[in-house]
Scaffold this motif. Structure first.
Motif, PDB file in Angstrom:
ATOM      1  N   PHE A  65       0.819  -1.207   0.000  1.00  0.00           N
ATOM      2  CA  PHE A  65       0.000   0.000   0.000  1.00  0.00           C
ATOM      3  C   PHE A  65       0.856   1.261   0.000  1.00  0.00           C
ATOM      4  O   PHE A  65       0.519   2.248  -0.647  1.00  0.00           O
ATOM      5  CB  PHE A  65      -0.945   0.007   1.204  1.00  0.00           C
ATOM      6  N   GLY A  86       1.925   2.358  -3.316  1.00  0.00           N
ATOM      7  CA  GLY A  86       0.862   2.800  -4.210  1.00  0.00           C
ATOM      8  C   GLY A  86       0.369   1.746  -5.165  1.00  0.00           C
ATOM      9  O   GLY A  86      -0.306   2.049  -6.152  1.00  0.00           O
ATOM     10  N   ILE A 109      -1.797  -0.455  -4.493  1.00  0.00           N
ATOM     11  CA  ILE A 109      -3.239  -0.400  -4.266  1.00  0.00           C
ATOM     12  C   ILE A 109      -3.486   0.904  -3.527  1.00  0.00           C
ATOM     13  O   ILE A 109      -2.664   1.340  -2.727  1.00  0.00           O
ATOM     14  CB  ILE A 109      -3.725  -1.603  -3.426  1.00  0.00           C
ATOM     15  N   SER A 110      -4.613   1.547  -3.746  1.00  0.00           N
ATOM     16  CA  SER A 110      -4.866   2.864  -3.181  1.00  0.00           C
ATOM     17  C   SER A 110      -4.813   2.860  -1.654  1.00  0.00           C
ATOM     18  O   SER A 110      -5.628   2.228  -0.989  1.00  0.00           O
ATOM     19  CB  SER A 110      -6.230   3.377  -3.645  1.00  0.00           C
ATOM     20  N   TYR A 111      -3.834   3.575  -1.105  1.00  0.00           N
ATOM     21  CA  TYR A 111      -3.696   3.692   0.349  1.00  0.00           C
ATOM     22  C   TYR A 111      -4.895   4.439   0.940  1.00  0.00           C
ATOM     23  O   TYR A 111      -5.432   4.057   1.974  1.00  0.00           O
ATOM     24  CB  TYR A 111      -2.400   4.423   0.683  1.00  0.00           C
ATOM     25  N   GLU A 112      -5.293   5.526   0.265  1.00  0.00           N
ATOM     26  CA  GLU A 112      -6.389   6.335   0.778  1.00  0.00           C
ATOM     27  C   GLU A 112      -7.688   5.544   0.828  1.00  0.00           C
ATOM     28  O   GLU A 112      -8.467   5.652   1.771  1.00  0.00           O
ATOM     29  CB  GLU A 112      -6.566   7.584  -0.088  1.00  0.00           C
ATOM     30  N   GLU A 113      -7.909   4.719  -0.196  1.00  0.00           N
ATOM     31  CA  GLU A 113      -9.132   3.918  -0.236  1.00  0.00           C
ATOM     32  C   GLU A 113      -9.147   2.923   0.919  1.00  0.00           C
ATOM     33  O   GLU A 113     -10.159   2.752   1.596  1.00  0.00           O
ATOM     34  CB  GLU A 113      -9.228   3.166  -1.561  1.00  0.00           C
ATOM     35  N   ARG A 114      -8.003   2.259   1.138  1.00  0.00           N
ATOM     36  CA  ARG A 114      -7.934   1.286   2.224  1.00  0.00           C
ATOM     37  C   ARG A 114      -8.174   1.957   3.570  1.00  0.00           C
ATOM     38  O   ARG A 114      -8.901   1.439   4.416  1.00  0.00           O
ATOM     39  CB  ARG A 114      -6.574   0.593   2.253  1.00  0.00           C
ATOM     40  N   CYS A 115      -7.563   3.126   3.780  1.00  0.00           N
ATOM     41  CA  CYS A 115      -7.699   3.829   5.052  1.00  0.00           C
ATOM     42  C   CYS A 115      -9.164   4.149   5.329  1.00  0.00           C
ATOM     43  O   CYS A 115      -9.656   3.951   6.444  1.00  0.00           O
ATOM     44  CB  CYS A 115      -6.869   5.107   5.022  1.00  0.00           C
ATOM     45  N   LYS A 116      -9.879   4.602   4.318  1.00  0.00           N
ATOM     46  CA  LYS A 116     -11.294   4.950   4.491  1.00  0.00           C
ATOM     47  C   LYS A 116     -12.112   3.727   4.901  1.00  0.00           C
ATOM     48  O   LYS A 116     -12.880   3.763   5.866  1.00  0.00           O
ATOM     49  CB  LYS A 116     -11.836   5.540   3.187  1.00  0.00           C
TER      50      LYS A 116
END
Length: 423
Positions: A384, A387, A389-396
């Motif tokens: 993650f 990049g 896989i989307s780090y921001e998407e996972r965090c959300k």
């Protein structure tokens, strides 16, 4: 009973009226007034005396609270320190394979890497060293370990000179009636790679029609008396596909081992292609796809075995934290050049680098109050962070999932992306 202290691996989540004390998937809710007073007492008095410092009407409640916290490991003995001891060494006998699966994290194939493989005598010296260190498990893998011409000699040497348990991950193609008795006699467990929940999916991922053969070999091993036989698979994110895989394992009376998808090797190069295969397969079967982040394991990086409970020695003698962390920055030495690397690996630059990852140094979540239950695999952190896989998407998604799991009231979900929880 000695004094107890708070486990440093514990995650503390503050709610409106209570604190949630979490360790892996275990957690316990403690009213704020009790927790804040416990913090003044824990570590200063004997464990059995802790309730005596509360009002008489609260002592029974406090006794139950600290008993539960000790049972799930949030309270630990004062002198109970982390004992870093390797429990398993994965020995990659070769980097070559007779298959060329799309997802292979080792990038193994016939005529592939590891042209300077460890010799038989070098492997014997490694086994002697592992035995001297009393490491209780050896896992043989590759590539395909049974491709080595001296495979049976290596196994015979291990069983004669090593007192621990021996396991193997194999595609099973070289197991036959002629060597079946030898394998059952010398191995404690065998894991066969299937990588599908039916013939169609296995063929698409592995490139060969091996589905029936893998199940045949599993059946042979079980009937020959091997107690622990497993079938491993990387599956598309679908409950129907997972249930189908579980049914296969029940039918053949074997252990099912769903494995994480790795972005290493061909797994990274073919990630989009494999995703298209999975999507087309699920659409054809009418299976519903779920968001894997929503169901991701609630873990703790402190318990990730890389560089602590596990080590990997590749076919050329390089020592790494685990199979999924075979990067130059994590290299801890080469055992064919220095047999002492197994004694001093924690002092290596590679070990220092992996501890930075474990502490999430330099990552946006370094200061996050739930980071200890958000990540469970160091390889995932790197995937993650890079990049892939989307780090921001996972965090959300993860924050919502974690808060929901622990029933954190003060955060609520009214102003969050509700679709994330439905997908």
């Amino acid at each position: 009973m000695s004094k107890v202290v708070w486990n440093p691996q514990m995650t503390l989540i503050e709610d409106t009226t209570k604190y949630i004390l979490a360790l892996n998937e275990n957690y316990f809710k403690v009213p704020k007034i009790y927790y804040e007073y416990l913090c003044k007492i824990i570590g200063k008095v004997q464990y059995s005396d802790v309730p005596k410092y509360f009002a008489e009407e609260d002592q029974d409640i406090v006794s139950k609270i600290i008993e539960k916290l000790k049972m799930i490991g949030i309270l630990i003995e004062e002198h109970q320190t982390e004992n870093v001891k390797v429990q398993e060494v994965t020995l990659l006998l070769t980097g070559k394979c007779n298959f060329s699966c799309l997802h292979c994290c080792q990038d193994a194939e016939c005529g592939g890497k590891a042209q300077e493989e460890l010799t038989y005598s070098e492997i014997c010296r490694i086994i002697d060293k592992i035995e001297k260190l009393r490491i209780p498990y050896i896992l043989l893998s590759g590539g395909e370990p049974m491709l080595r011409k001296d495979f049976f000699d290596i196994v015979s040497y291990i069983k004669k000179n090593y007192s621990g348990k021996l396991s193997m991950i194999t595609n099973g193609s070289f197991i036959n009636q002629n060597n079946l008795k030898f394998i059952v006699k010398n191995f404690d467990s065998i894991s066969l790679s299937l990588d599908g929940c039916d013939k169609e999916l296995t063929l698409a991922i592995r490139g060969k029609d091996v589905y029936d053969d893998v199940l045949l070999k599993a059946d042979m091993l079980k009937k020959a008396g091997l107690k622990y036989v497993a079938i491993s698979a990387i599956l598309p994110p679908s409950r129907e596909a997972e249930e189908k895989f579980d049914e296969i394992c029940k039918t053949y009376n074997v252990k099912g081992e769903p494995r994480m998808y790795s972005m290493n090797g061909r797994g990274g190069l073919n990630a989009q292609k494999i995703q298209r295969i999975y999507d087309a397969y699920l659409e054809k079967k009418g299976y519903k796809k779920y968001n894997p982040i929503k169901y991701e394991y609630l873990g703790c990086l402190e318990h990730c075995g890389a560089c602590r409970g596990n080590l990997t020695i590749d076919a050329e003698g390089n020592v790494y934290p685990c199979n999924l962390l075979q990067d130059d920055c994590f290299l801890m030495g080469n055992i064919r050049q220095d047999m002492g690397v197994l004694d001093n690996y924690l002092e290596s630059k590679g070990a220092a680098e992996i501890e930075k990852v474990r502490k999430l140094s330099g990552m946006p979540c370094e200061q996050c109050d739930i980071k200890n239950v958000c990540w469970s695999c160091l390889s995932d952190v790197i995937t993650f962070a890079n990049g892939m896989i989307s780090y921001e998407e996972r965090c959300k998604y993860r924050k919502q999932s974690i808060y929901k799991y622990y029933e954190v009231e003060k955060y609520g979900f009214g102003n969050l992306d509700n679709n994330a929880m439905q997908s």
